[in-house]
Design an enzyme around this catalytic site. Structure first.
Site, PDB file in Angstrom:
ATOM      1  N   GLU A  44      -1.335  -4.444   3.768  1.00  0.00           N
ATOM      2  CA  GLU A  44      -2.596  -4.059   3.113  1.00  0.00           C
ATOM      3  C   GLU A  44      -2.700  -2.545   2.983  1.00  0.00           C
ATOM      4  O   GLU A  44      -2.383  -1.814   3.929  1.00  0.00           O
ATOM      5  CB  GLU A  44      -3.754  -4.601   3.953  1.00  0.00           C
ATOM      6  CG  GLU A  44      -4.941  -5.021   3.152  1.00  0.00           C
ATOM      7  CD  GLU A  44      -4.636  -6.230   2.266  1.00  0.00           C
ATOM      8  OE1 GLU A  44      -4.349  -6.020   1.075  1.00  0.00           O
ATOM      9  OE2 GLU A  44      -4.688  -7.357   2.770  1.00  0.00           O
ATOM     10  N   HIS A  45      -3.157  -2.118   1.821  1.00  0.00           N
ATOM     11  CA  HIS A  45      -3.310  -0.684   1.521  1.00  0.00           C
ATOM     12  C   HIS A  45      -1.979   0.053   1.694  1.00  0.00           C
ATOM     13  O   HIS A  45      -1.940   1.170   2.205  1.00  0.00           O
ATOM     14  CB  HIS A  45      -4.402  -0.051   2.394  1.00  0.00           C
ATOM     15  CG  HIS A  45      -5.779  -0.395   1.909  1.00  0.00           C
ATOM     16  ND1 HIS A  45      -6.381   0.252   0.861  1.00  0.00           N
ATOM     17  CD2 HIS A  45      -6.654  -1.339   2.315  1.00  0.00           C
ATOM     18  CE1 HIS A  45      -7.580  -0.285   0.646  1.00  0.00           C
ATOM     19  NE2 HIS A  45      -7.766  -1.255   1.513  1.00  0.00           N
ATOM     20  N   ASP A  47       0.427  -0.489  -1.093  1.00  0.00           N
ATOM     21  CA  ASP A  47       1.107  -0.479  -2.405  1.00  0.00           C
ATOM     22  C   ASP A  47       0.991   0.848  -3.148  1.00  0.00           C
ATOM     23  O   ASP A  47       1.893   1.222  -3.887  1.00  0.00           O
ATOM     24  CB  ASP A  47       0.697  -1.675  -3.288  1.00  0.00           C
ATOM     25  CG  ASP A  47      -0.783  -1.778  -3.579  1.00  0.00           C
ATOM     26  OD1 ASP A  47      -1.581  -0.989  -3.012  1.00  0.00           O
ATOM     27  OD2 ASP A  47      -1.161  -2.657  -4.380  1.00  0.00           O
ATOM     28  N   GLY A 132     -12.343 -10.257  -2.828  1.00  0.00           N
ATOM     29  CA  GLY A 132     -11.064  -9.922  -2.184  1.00  0.00           C
ATOM     30  C   GLY A 132      -9.905 -10.796  -2.618  1.00  0.00           C
ATOM     31  O   GLY A 132      -8.863 -10.792  -1.975  1.00  0.00           O
ATOM     32  N   SER A 135     -10.143 -11.213  -8.605  1.00  0.00           N
ATOM     33  CA  SER A 135     -10.625 -11.868  -9.818  1.00  0.00           C
ATOM     34  C   SER A 135     -10.387 -10.980 -11.046  1.00  0.00           C
ATOM     35  O   SER A 135     -10.041 -11.475 -12.116  1.00  0.00           O
ATOM     36  CB  SER A 135     -12.100 -12.226  -9.676  1.00  0.00           C
ATOM     37  OG  SER A 135     -12.830 -11.116  -9.212  1.00  0.00           O
ATOM     38  N   SER A 136     -10.526  -9.666 -10.893  1.00  0.00           N
ATOM     39  CA  SER A 136     -10.341  -8.814 -12.077  1.00  0.00           C
ATOM     40  C   SER A 136      -8.874  -8.746 -12.496  1.00  0.00           C
ATOM     41  O   SER A 136      -8.568  -8.763 -13.695  1.00  0.00           O
ATOM     42  CB  SER A 136     -10.932  -7.414 -11.866  1.00  0.00           C
ATOM     43  OG  SER A 136     -10.445  -6.855 -10.694  1.00  0.00           O
ATOM     44  N   GLU A 167      -5.449  -0.650 -15.928  1.00  0.00           N
ATOM     45  CA  GLU A 167      -6.522  -0.582 -14.928  1.00  0.00           C
ATOM     46  C   GLU A 167      -6.717   0.846 -14.425  1.00  0.00           C
ATOM     47  O   GLU A 167      -7.841   1.313 -14.279  1.00  0.00           O
ATOM     48  CB  GLU A 167      -6.213  -1.541 -13.767  1.00  0.00           C
ATOM     49  CG  GLU A 167      -7.167  -1.409 -12.617  1.00  0.00           C
ATOM     50  CD  GLU A 167      -7.928  -2.666 -12.250  1.00  0.00           C
ATOM     51  OE1 GLU A 167      -7.639  -3.741 -12.787  1.00  0.00           O
ATOM     52  OE2 GLU A 167      -8.823  -2.547 -11.397  1.00  0.00           O
ATOM     53  N   ASP A 179      -1.887  -6.855  -6.944  1.00  0.00           N
ATOM     54  CA  ASP A 179      -2.699  -7.974  -7.429  1.00  0.00           C
ATOM     55  C   ASP A 179      -2.179  -8.510  -8.762  1.00  0.00           C
ATOM     56  O   ASP A 179      -2.071  -9.722  -8.967  1.00  0.00           O
ATOM     57  CB  ASP A 179      -4.159  -7.526  -7.603  1.00  0.00           C
ATOM     58  CG  ASP A 179      -4.730  -6.977  -6.314  1.00  0.00           C
ATOM     59  OD1 ASP A 179      -4.104  -7.170  -5.250  1.00  0.00           O
ATOM     60  OD2 ASP A 179      -5.791  -6.343  -6.363  1.00  0.00           O
ATOM     61  N   TYR A 228     -12.096   3.121  -2.062  1.00  0.00           N
ATOM     62  CA  TYR A 228     -10.681   2.837  -2.335  1.00  0.00           C
ATOM     63  C   TYR A 228      -9.938   4.085  -2.830  1.00  0.00           C
ATOM     64  O   TYR A 228      -8.867   4.425  -2.336  1.00  0.00           O
ATOM     65  CB  TYR A 228     -10.589   1.711  -3.372  1.00  0.00           C
ATOM     66  CG  TYR A 228      -9.182   1.239  -3.636  1.00  0.00           C
ATOM     67  CD1 TYR A 228      -8.611   0.232  -2.871  1.00  0.00           C
ATOM     68  CD2 TYR A 228      -8.414   1.810  -4.644  1.00  0.00           C
ATOM     69  CE1 TYR A 228      -7.321  -0.206  -3.111  1.00  0.00           C
ATOM     70  CE2 TYR A 228      -7.116   1.381  -4.893  1.00  0.00           C
ATOM     71  CZ  TYR A 228      -6.584   0.370  -4.130  1.00  0.00           C
ATOM     72  OH  TYR A 228      -5.302  -0.054  -4.367  1.00  0.00           O
TER      73      TYR A 228
HETATM   74  C1  GLA Z   1      -6.857  -3.921  -3.912  1.00  0.00           C
HETATM   75  C2  GLA Z   1      -5.883  -3.248  -4.872  1.00  0.00           C
HETATM   76  C3  GLA Z   1      -4.430  -3.499  -4.446  1.00  0.00           C
HETATM   77  C4  GLA Z   1      -4.214  -3.132  -2.983  1.00  0.00           C
HETATM   78  C5  GLA Z   1      -5.293  -3.782  -2.101  1.00  0.00           C
HETATM   79  C6  GLA Z   1      -5.201  -3.329  -0.668  1.00  0.00           C
HETATM   80  O1  GLA Z   1      -6.746  -5.303  -3.973  1.00  0.00           O
HETATM   81  O2  GLA Z   1      -6.072  -3.726  -6.185  1.00  0.00           O
HETATM   82  O3  GLA Z   1      -3.559  -2.788  -5.281  1.00  0.00           O
HETATM   83  O4  GLA Z   1      -4.171  -1.754  -2.818  1.00  0.00           O
HETATM   84  O5  GLA Z   1      -6.603  -3.488  -2.572  1.00  0.00           O
HETATM   85  O6  GLA Z   1      -4.016  -3.748  -0.094  1.00  0.00           O
END
Ligand code: GLA
Length: 383
Positions: A44-45, A47, A132, A135-136, A167, A179, A228
């Site tokens: 997580e966090h 990428d 989380g 959806s987008s 995006e 995502d 973010y």
């Molecule tokens: C969101 C972002 C992803 C990733 C996650 C955290 O979903 O769209 O690219 O950074 O947060 O892991």
């Protein structure tokens, strides 16, 4: 059994999209696309620092029904979000006029892919919005898949890259690629171990002895409005101080040279999380439950204390999941600041009931939790 269940869900979604289309435009749709949401198991966090992620496309997602119109316009209706303003595709080719609300997602994808065939579109979704599960990204990948099927020849991975570009440049969220990639490239029965540096993808089969649950806090968060972007900047700053462009190039022994305490914690999360992804893959393949539980717990702790993207609701949700018999591990999933947890259980019957009961009996009063099982599913496709 699981396959039949998914087929049934998708059939229902397609029928709803067809109905919404026909009742809105007065004729029948010609094309249908499904794009899944995703749940991230671990990584997580990482990428946007070119790290490792381990998402899984799920059976829930966005279904789009479409047919051509004669107006060079994208006309949009959604069962959840209502009508969006019509998007003039010819104008969109020459200038970026940001549509209001959710119309920004299809518009950004159309502009990036230079798509200009007028379409009437109806959208239905069974994903929690801002929950989380992306959806987008599913909405964007759904449109990218639709547009691509009408004259493009990009691969799912290329589509994911173009959507990420859309995006960050047009929607204005400096997100990573996880995502979109999960929604575009998902593989039935597997999660995807992705190296976001070279975009290599290893599908890792989810053994049938595990069940994966999404425990949603119901506390929504808006990626663009959340912290973010700050986290992405902090990671870039930490890497820069240590002489690198991204944290992927930093070694853990270099962290001692980082004097800023907050940046040190941010960097420590990213480096340790990358290691946890590698260990998690091994533990999953070996069926080492206690190691899986440990890695999920460490990931959550690191996101809460070092990266500071958890919240009371998510912490409470993790605690509650862990008390349910059969739970191997749990942690927040996705961007955080609200949204959902992922919980891994030993297979053996539906956990939804016991989990909800447990969550309420742990004293949750400030939010409305919901729980659903997630099945590892294929990526976006014409249906
Ligand atoms: C969101 C972002 C992803 C990733 C996650 C955290 O979903 O769209 O690219 O950074 O947060 O892991």
């Amino acid at each position: 059994m699981a396959r039949a269940r998914v087929w049934y869900i998708h059939l229902g979604m397609k029928a709803s999209a067809a109905e919404l289309f026909e009742s809105t435009y007065g004729y029948a749709a010609e094309w249908y696309v499904f794009a899944p949401g995703r749940i991230n198991l671990i990584g997580e966090h990482t990428d946007y620092s070119e790290g490792l992620v381990f998402p899984m496309a799920i059976q829930h997602g966005i279904t789009i029904a479409a047919a051509p119109n004669r107006h060079h316009e994208l006309r949009l209706i959604s069962s959840l979000a209502g009508e969006a303003e019509s998007i003039d595709l010819l104008q969109l080719r020459t200038s970026w006029i940001r549509p209001k609300d959710w119309g920004v997602y299809p518009a950004a994808v159309a502009r990036t892919l230079k798509f200009d065939i007028g379409l009437d579109v109806a959208i239905v979704s069974d994903l929690p919005m801002a929950g989380g599960v992306s959806s987008s990204a599913a909405l964007e990948i759904g449109f990218a898949t639709l547009f691509n099927s009408l004259g493009g020849n990009l691969t799912p991975l290329q589509l994911a890259k173009r959507v990420q570009q859309a995006e960050s440049e047009l929607v204005g969220v400096p997100c990573g690629i996880m995502d979109m990639l999960a929604s575009a490239c998902g593989v039935e029965g597997s999660a995807l171990l992705v190296d976001t540096r070279d975009l290599s993808i290893e599908p890792v089969e989810i053994p049938s002895r595990y069940e994966i649950y999404l425990a949603d806090t119901g506390k929504s968060r808006e990626l663009a409005k959340s912290d973010y972007g700050n986290r992405a900047t902090q990671c870039a700053d930490a890497a820069k101080i240590l002489g690198s462009k991204v944290l992927r190039d930093v070694r853990s022994e270099d962290l001692a040279n980082l004097n800023d305490e907050m940046l040190l914690r941010r960097a420590r999360h990213v480096l340790s999380e990358n290691d946890r992804v590698v260990s998690f893959r091994k533990a999953l393949l070996k069926g080492d439950d206690s190691q899986i539980g440990y890695l999920l717990a460490e990931s959550h702790r690191s996101l809460r204390d070092d990266f500071e993207v958890s919240c009371d609701e998510l912490d409470m949700m993790v605690e509650s999941c862990l008390k349910v018999p059969g739970c191997i591990g749990a942690r927040m999933t996705g961007a955080g600041f609200g949204g959902a947890c992922v919980a891994i259980f030993r297979a053996g019957g539906s956990q939804n009931g016991p989990m909800i009961e447990q969550i309420y009996s742990s004293g949750v009063k400030t939010f409305k939790p919901s729980v659903r099982q997630c099945l590892p599913s294929g990526g976006a496709r014409i249906i």
